[in-house]
Scaffold this motif. Structure first.
Motif, mmCIF file in Angstrom:
data_model
loop_
_atom_site.group_PDB
_atom_site.id
_atom_site.type_symbol
_atom_site.label_atom_id
_atom_site.label_comp_id
_atom_site.label_asym_id
_atom_site.label_seq_id
_atom_site.Cartn_x
_atom_site.Cartn_y
_atom_site.Cartn_z
ATOM 1 N N GLY A 1 0.849 -1.181 0.000
ATOM 2 C CA GLY A 1 0.000 0.000 0.000
ATOM 3 C C GLY A 1 0.884 1.230 0.000
ATOM 4 N N SER A 2 0.261 2.394 -0.196
ATOM 5 C CA SER A 2 1.048 3.626 -0.191
ATOM 6 C C SER A 2 0.165 4.808 0.149
ATOM 7 C CB SER A 2 1.707 3.848 -1.559
ATOM 8 O OG SER A 2 0.721 4.063 -2.535
ATOM 9 N N ARG A 3 0.822 5.875 0.601
ATOM 10 C CA ARG A 3 0.121 7.137 0.815
ATOM 11 C C ARG A 3 1.134 8.271 0.831
ATOM 12 N NH1 ARG A 3 -2.352 6.490 6.885
ATOM 13 N NH2 ARG A 3 -3.247 4.704 5.873
ATOM 14 N N ILE A 4 0.647 9.440 0.502
ATOM 15 C CA ILE A 4 1.429 10.663 0.606
ATOM 16 C C ILE A 4 1.189 11.210 2.006
ATOM 17 C CG2 ILE A 4 1.661 13.030 -0.228
ATOM 18 C CD1 ILE A 4 0.485 11.979 -2.923
ATOM 19 N N LEU A 5 2.249 11.569 2.726
ATOM 20 C CA LEU A 5 2.136 12.143 4.064
ATOM 21 C C LEU A 5 2.346 13.643 3.962
ATOM 22 C CD1 LEU A 5 4.310 9.562 6.015
ATOM 23 C CD2 LEU A 5 1.841 9.528 5.657
ATOM 24 N N LEU A 6 1.356 14.406 4.358
ATOM 25 C CA LEU A 6 1.418 15.861 4.263
ATOM 26 C C LEU A 6 1.302 16.451 5.652
ATOM 27 C CD1 LEU A 6 1.516 18.209 2.215
ATOM 28 C CD2 LEU A 6 -0.966 18.161 2.203
ATOM 29 N N ARG A 7 2.288 17.256 6.046
ATOM 30 C CA ARG A 7 2.290 17.951 7.324
ATOM 31 C C ARG A 7 2.032 19.431 7.048
ATOM 32 N NH1 ARG A 7 1.948 13.359 8.393
ATOM 33 N NH2 ARG A 7 3.428 12.067 9.467
ATOM 34 N N PRO A 8 0.789 19.888 7.155
ATOM 35 C CA PRO A 8 0.457 21.272 6.801
ATOM 36 C C PRO A 8 0.834 22.267 7.891
ATOM 37 C CG PRO A 8 -1.491 20.129 7.556
ATOM 38 C CD PRO A 8 -0.375 19.113 7.554
ATOM 39 N N THR A 9 0.877 23.537 7.503
ATOM 40 C CA THR A 9 1.129 24.582 8.496
ATOM 41 C C THR A 9 -0.127 24.885 9.304
ATOM 42 O OG1 THR A 9 0.656 26.321 6.881
ATOM 43 C CG2 THR A 9 2.972 25.670 7.148
ATOM 44 N N ASP A 10 -1.300 24.620 8.729
ATOM 45 C CA ASP A 10 -2.581 24.828 9.407
ATOM 46 C C ASP A 10 -3.460 23.615 9.086
ATOM 47 O OD1 ASP A 10 -5.221 25.493 10.112
ATOM 48 O OD2 ASP A 10 -4.921 27.609 9.659
ATOM 49 N N PRO A 11 -3.448 22.602 9.968
ATOM 50 C CA PRO A 11 -4.158 21.357 9.665
ATOM 51 C C PRO A 11 -5.644 21.528 9.332
ATOM 52 C CG PRO A 11 -2.714 21.047 11.541
ATOM 53 C CD PRO A 11 -2.721 22.511 11.230
ATOM 54 N N GLN A 12 -6.356 22.370 10.062
ATOM 55 C CA GLN A 12 -7.791 22.525 9.784
ATOM 56 C C GLN A 12 -8.018 23.154 8.419
ATOM 57 O OE1 GLN A 12 -10.401 21.184 11.571
ATOM 58 N NE2 GLN A 12 -11.419 21.716 9.647
ATOM 59 N N ARG A 13 -7.231 24.143 8.083
ATOM 60 C CA ARG A 13 -7.349 24.781 6.770
ATOM 61 C C ARG A 13 -7.098 23.757 5.657
ATOM 62 N NH1 ARG A 13 -3.046 29.326 5.191
ATOM 63 N NH2 ARG A 13 -1.789 27.449 5.246
ATOM 64 N N SER A 14 -6.129 22.884 5.858
ATOM 65 C CA SER A 14 -5.844 21.854 4.850
ATOM 66 C C SER A 14 -6.949 20.805 4.792
ATOM 67 C CB SER A 14 -4.490 21.194 5.120
ATOM 68 O OG SER A 14 -3.456 22.124 4.871
ATOM 69 N N ARG A 15 -7.509 20.420 5.961
ATOM 70 C CA ARG A 15 -8.634 19.477 5.945
ATOM 71 C C ARG A 15 -9.835 20.098 5.235
ATOM 72 N NH1 ARG A 15 -6.578 17.964 10.944
ATOM 73 N NH2 ARG A 15 -7.880 19.442 12.047
ATOM 74 N N ASP A 16 -10.069 21.387 5.452
ATOM 75 C CA ASP A 16 -11.166 22.067 4.748
ATOM 76 C C ASP A 16 -10.928 22.035 3.238
ATOM 77 O OD1 ASP A 16 -12.449 22.663 7.123
ATOM 78 O OD2 ASP A 16 -11.701 24.732 7.209
ATOM 79 N N PHE A 17 -9.698 22.266 2.826
ATOM 80 C CA PHE A 17 -9.377 22.273 1.400
ATOM 81 C C PHE A 17 -9.573 20.884 0.781
ATOM 82 C CE2 PHE A 17 -6.312 21.480 -1.999
ATOM 83 C CZ PHE A 17 -6.697 22.449 -2.915
ATOM 84 N N TYR A 18 -8.928 19.880 1.350
ATOM 85 C CA TYR A 18 -8.988 18.540 0.744
ATOM 86 C C TYR A 18 -10.358 17.882 0.917
ATOM 87 C CZ TYR A 18 -4.051 18.883 -0.212
ATOM 88 O OH TYR A 18 -2.840 19.288 -0.700
ATOM 89 N N GLY A 19 -10.990 18.098 2.066
ATOM 90 C CA GLY A 19 -12.281 17.469 2.316
ATOM 91 C C GLY A 19 -13.466 18.225 1.749
ATOM 92 N N ARG A 20 -13.485 19.546 1.934
ATOM 93 C CA ARG A 20 -14.641 20.333 1.481
ATOM 94 C C ARG A 20 -14.477 20.858 0.064
ATOM 95 N NH1 ARG A 20 -14.869 22.790 7.115
ATOM 96 N NH2 ARG A 20 -16.370 21.458 8.169
ATOM 97 N N ALA A 21 -13.374 21.555 -0.211
ATOM 98 C CA ALA A 21 -13.203 22.162 -1.535
ATOM 99 C C ALA A 21 -12.993 21.102 -2.616
ATOM 100 C CB ALA A 21 -12.039 23.151 -1.518
ATOM 101 N N LEU A 22 -12.055 20.178 -2.391
ATOM 102 C CA LEU A 22 -11.837 19.129 -3.393
ATOM 103 C C LEU A 22 -12.851 17.999 -3.275
ATOM 104 C CD1 LEU A 22 -7.969 18.647 -3.755
ATOM 105 C CD2 LEU A 22 -9.521 20.105 -5.045
ATOM 106 N N GLY A 23 -13.429 17.845 -2.112
ATOM 107 C CA GLY A 23 -14.442 16.806 -1.922
ATOM 108 C C GLY A 23 -13.882 15.396 -1.871
#
Length: 128
Positions: free
Chosen positions: A6-28
């Motif tokens: 298996g595989s995954r990209i690991l992303l450590r954002p500067t603002d985790p909630q902002r990134s979750r909003d982007f990937y989960g809400r904006a990109l869906g």
């Protein structure tokens, strides 16, 4: 030989909630799993044949060398949808010399993401 299961990209954002909003809400992106608690909890998103894990926090944005390539069914529809969600569109869709239709966006930390449509006539789809 390494036998990858298996595989995954690991992303450590500067603002985790902002990134979750982007990937989960904006990109869906659909959530595969979540773990931990608090603002730096982990969220794993489905990326077609792979996964993206957004977890932890970093004091600096990811390297500009990091890029993502996401294949979509209709890049023009994705363009209209994402513009309506105020996603940072770096370049609208255009057909590339290699035959793919690509657009580029950026996540909140500036990670460049190619959204790619493989047209019907392209060798990646065409099977004689």
């Amino acid at each position: 030989m390494v036998h990858v299961l298996g595989s995954r990209i690991l992303l450590r954002p500067t603002d985790p909630q902002r990134s979750r909003d982007f990937y989960g809400r904006a990109l869906g992106l659909a959530i595969a799993r979540e773990f931990g608690t608090g603002p730096e909890r982990g969220t794993v998103y489905f990326l077609g044949g792979g996964f993206l894990e957004v977890s932890g926090r970093s004091d600096v944005p990811p390297s500009p060398a990091l890029r993502m390539w996401l294949q979509v069914a209709d890049v023009h529809a994705a363009y209209e949808e994402l513009r309506g969600k105020n996603v940072d569109v770096l370049r609208p869709p255009q057909e590339e010399p290699w035959g793919l239709v690509e657009m580029w966006i950026a996540d909140p930390d500036g990670v460049r993401i190619a959204l790619v449509e493989v047209p019907e006539h392209h060798p990646l789809r065409y099977r004689p």
